[in-house]
Scaffold this active site. Sequence first.
Site, PDB file in Angstrom:
ATOM      1  N   GLU A   1      38.278 -45.716  13.151  1.00  0.00           N
ATOM      2  CA  GLU A   1      38.109 -44.378  12.586  1.00  0.00           C
ATOM      3  C   GLU A   1      38.709 -43.295  13.486  1.00  0.00           C
ATOM      4  O   GLU A   1      39.316 -42.359  12.998  1.00  0.00           O
ATOM      5  CB  GLU A   1      36.613 -44.115  12.344  1.00  0.00           C
ATOM      6  CG  GLU A   1      36.303 -42.875  11.537  1.00  0.00           C
ATOM      7  CD  GLU A   1      36.832 -42.929  10.106  1.00  0.00           C
ATOM      8  OE1 GLU A   1      37.330 -43.983   9.680  1.00  0.00           O
ATOM      9  OE2 GLU A   1      36.769 -41.881   9.440  1.00  0.00           O
ATOM     10  N   ASP A   2      38.549 -43.429  14.785  1.00  0.00           N
ATOM     11  CA  ASP A   2      38.881 -42.314  15.685  1.00  0.00           C
ATOM     12  C   ASP A   2      40.071 -42.537  16.601  1.00  0.00           C
ATOM     13  O   ASP A   2      40.465 -41.630  17.331  1.00  0.00           O
ATOM     14  CB  ASP A   2      37.662 -41.972  16.561  1.00  0.00           C
ATOM     15  CG  ASP A   2      36.521 -41.400  15.735  1.00  0.00           C
ATOM     16  OD1 ASP A   2      36.793 -40.920  14.621  1.00  0.00           O
ATOM     17  OD2 ASP A   2      35.374 -41.456  16.192  1.00  0.00           O
TER      18      ASP A   2
ATOM     19  N   ASP B   1      24.179 -46.742  16.327  1.00  0.00           N
ATOM     20  CA  ASP B   1      25.146 -45.645  16.383  1.00  0.00           C
ATOM     21  C   ASP B   1      24.439 -44.337  16.050  1.00  0.00           C
ATOM     22  O   ASP B   1      24.550 -43.333  16.756  1.00  0.00           O
ATOM     23  CB  ASP B   1      26.265 -45.949  15.370  1.00  0.00           C
ATOM     24  CG  ASP B   1      27.255 -44.806  15.204  1.00  0.00           C
ATOM     25  OD1 ASP B   1      27.664 -44.213  16.227  1.00  0.00           O
ATOM     26  OD2 ASP B   1      27.629 -44.516  14.042  1.00  0.00           O
TER      27      ASP B   1
ATOM     28  N   ASP C   1      -7.080 -38.208  15.432  1.00  0.00           N
ATOM     29  CA  ASP C   1      -5.865 -37.628  14.856  1.00  0.00           C
ATOM     30  C   ASP C   1      -4.665 -37.816  15.771  1.00  0.00           C
ATOM     31  O   ASP C   1      -3.528 -37.760  15.320  1.00  0.00           O
ATOM     32  CB  ASP C   1      -6.049 -36.118  14.617  1.00  0.00           C
ATOM     33  CG  ASP C   1      -7.061 -35.850  13.516  1.00  0.00           C
ATOM     34  OD1 ASP C   1      -7.196 -36.703  12.629  1.00  0.00           O
ATOM     35  OD2 ASP C   1      -7.700 -34.794  13.569  1.00  0.00           O
TER      36      ASP C   1
ATOM     37  N   HIS D   1      33.178 -49.957  17.517  1.00  0.00           N
ATOM     38  CA  HIS D   1      32.826 -49.469  16.184  1.00  0.00           C
ATOM     39  C   HIS D   1      33.539 -48.187  15.759  1.00  0.00           C
ATOM     40  O   HIS D   1      33.685 -47.931  14.573  1.00  0.00           O
ATOM     41  CB  HIS D   1      31.304 -49.314  16.029  1.00  0.00           C
ATOM     42  CG  HIS D   1      30.741 -48.044  16.584  1.00  0.00           C
ATOM     43  ND1 HIS D   1      30.303 -47.931  17.886  1.00  0.00           N
ATOM     44  CD2 HIS D   1      30.550 -46.826  16.018  1.00  0.00           C
ATOM     45  CE1 HIS D   1      29.863 -46.697  18.081  1.00  0.00           C
ATOM     46  NE2 HIS D   1      30.002 -45.998  16.974  1.00  0.00           N
TER      47      HIS D   1
HETATM   48 MN    MN Z   1      29.770 -43.880  16.541  1.00  0.00          MN
END
Ligand code: MN
Length: 713
Positions: A76-77, A139, A260, A72
């Site tokens: 992006e990275d 994630d 409670d 995933h």
């Molecule tokens: Mn991630």
Amino acid sequence: MLRQFELVERVKSYDANADEDAINRAYVYAMKMHGSQMRASGDPYFSHPIEVAGILTNYRLDSASIVTALLHDTIEDTGATSEEISALFGEDVAKLVDGVTKLTRIQLQNVEAKQAENFRKLLLAMSEDIRVLLVKLADRLHNMRTLNYITNADKRRAIALETMEIYAPLAERLGMQEIKTELEDLAFGELYHEARASIMARLRFLEREGGYLVGQIMDELDHTIESSGLKGYVSGREKTPYSIWRKMQVKEVSFEQLSDIMAFRVMIDEPEDCYRALGAIHASYRMVPGRFKDFISTPKQNGYQSIHTSVIGPAQHRIEVQIRTQRMHDVAELGVAAHWQYKQGIGNVAGRQYHWVRELVDILEHAQSPEEFLEHTKLAMYQDQVFCFTPKGELITLPRGASPVDFAYAVHTEVGNTCVGVKVNGRIVPLRTELYTGDQVEVVTSKAQKPSPEWESFIVTGKARAHIRRRIRTEAQAEYAKLGKEILQKRFKKEGYDLTKEGLVAACNKLHLEDRAAVYAAVGEGQLMARQVLEAIYPGVKPDQEPKVVNIVKAKEKGRAKGDTAVPIKGLTPGLAVHMSECCHPLPGDRIVGVLTAGKGVDIHTIDCEALKDISGDTDRWLDLVWDSDRIGGFHLGRINLVVLNEPGSLGALSMVIAQNRGNISNLKIVNRSNDFFEMDLDIEVTSVRHITNIIAALRASPAVNSVERARR
Ligand code: MN
């Protein structure tokens, strides 16, 4: 960190047909791509996707979801591309990874509460496959579990806020109570660290003081169930610090009661026995009025089912009890993911879970297998909306098909009224452009702009329509009044009477009109005849009613002879009080006549327009009109009728001639076509009659053109 064979074993434990090979390859690929990248915790980066995949095995997700979890962050990275992933893992996985990447790229931070719902919808709309959202939630869960390693406090806070406002509610909407609760509590610890710590301390204290009671209560409840002949078991559960804190906020009380902090659950084997268990509990303990809720017969929108009640339990302690089956429990905790586990013998229960997504229900009931369900589950509920951003990042929600004008009105009425242009994603585009989810829209405004009647042809929102109509109505009223005043002045002058303020004021009453402006507007709009006003002010007057029927030749002469009584159409916008007729397309410089049409204003025709012959002879409705100047600004539509040689290049030659003469073709219609010629109507934007005459002359010189003339009808 989960090792490769452990992950594979976990998946195989619930899915014997899992794609072992793909999971192995994805595991190795993620390790290779993330290489020596590090997490804030000091762990190798690839531990993160592996943990995310691990979380998803708790929900028994399919191989494609597990592979997507492993991959995933690669687009992006790392240097990975969608093409590469598609080649290695197939198109479906590539699509899923793209989906997660898309969600990751949305900047959600610094979300205001009032915008949160819009952002939640945005995420749902962008997650075309539900697996994208599930991977994203896992994630986020892992990132929240490791949030404390991030050293920048502002960044931590922003992530926690976003989790609280966006992701926890999304998990709840999917019925995933377990993820929702953990996300909330982690975010709570970051945002209200002190509050959480003091609640925890108080909980530990109360536990020490009254801990033995919990066991006692469970034993007693167990006994009650057993002695009624029901099969099931009882569990006790401490509420989360966050839910206690919420309760304290809402009720503005501190927590002291056992009820409670503890909730007791009675798990019953058979659904119909839940009500018998309820009966047994109410028979043994006094119920607290007003606390009973039956979510079995009426499940919550996200599918949650359970019976809730409060009783004065053992040792006079007030306790909350939830009664449910194991299956209802799993659906409550695992939500959408529980679906796979109960695929066999699926009843209406799981179906109802997706009550809020009509499309989803349909898929659920017709899908042949869990895989098919996953594959075809499109989160369609927000597909009829688009989500666009202002340059400052504010989110504007619009119906599908919306234009920048709708966007402008959604931002602010004044922005809509004065919009002249728009940039979408930094590019200037026409106002009628359709907007898509994710577009950033910058509206250019000008004080001089007014809403255009033309906008009505492409806007879709009611708000824009209402404002445009109101503004056009106001504008039209002003123009009717202006035109009406001119008409009255000319008519009175022609008849030899004075049009005085006093006379008009006195006439208002007789005409049942409020004031002078109303009289002018009624005349301009064609609702009231100039003759009627004349008679109201000068009773008994015999206005010149000749000629009863205006024939075209006479009108021509009249116009020429009495030019000073002609009404100038200066400063009137075509489309409001005056309308250029479609038959002859009058242009500045043409000899023109007007025909007053009740409720519409004036239709303008050229004086030789064929259509005038058909208009009945009510001379009061005829107006002698003149252009104020041949050089009225802007472009007007002229129509010409052409006969052109039917051969290659004819149309090209023709448009070349028109362009060279600065005409702009706005429409072309072929009326007739034969072997040798075709005949067509051409609409051209021109400035005046002189302009179109030049174009016609130039066209006549073209060898491709057989004949050309202005259209008369
Ligand atoms: Mn991630």
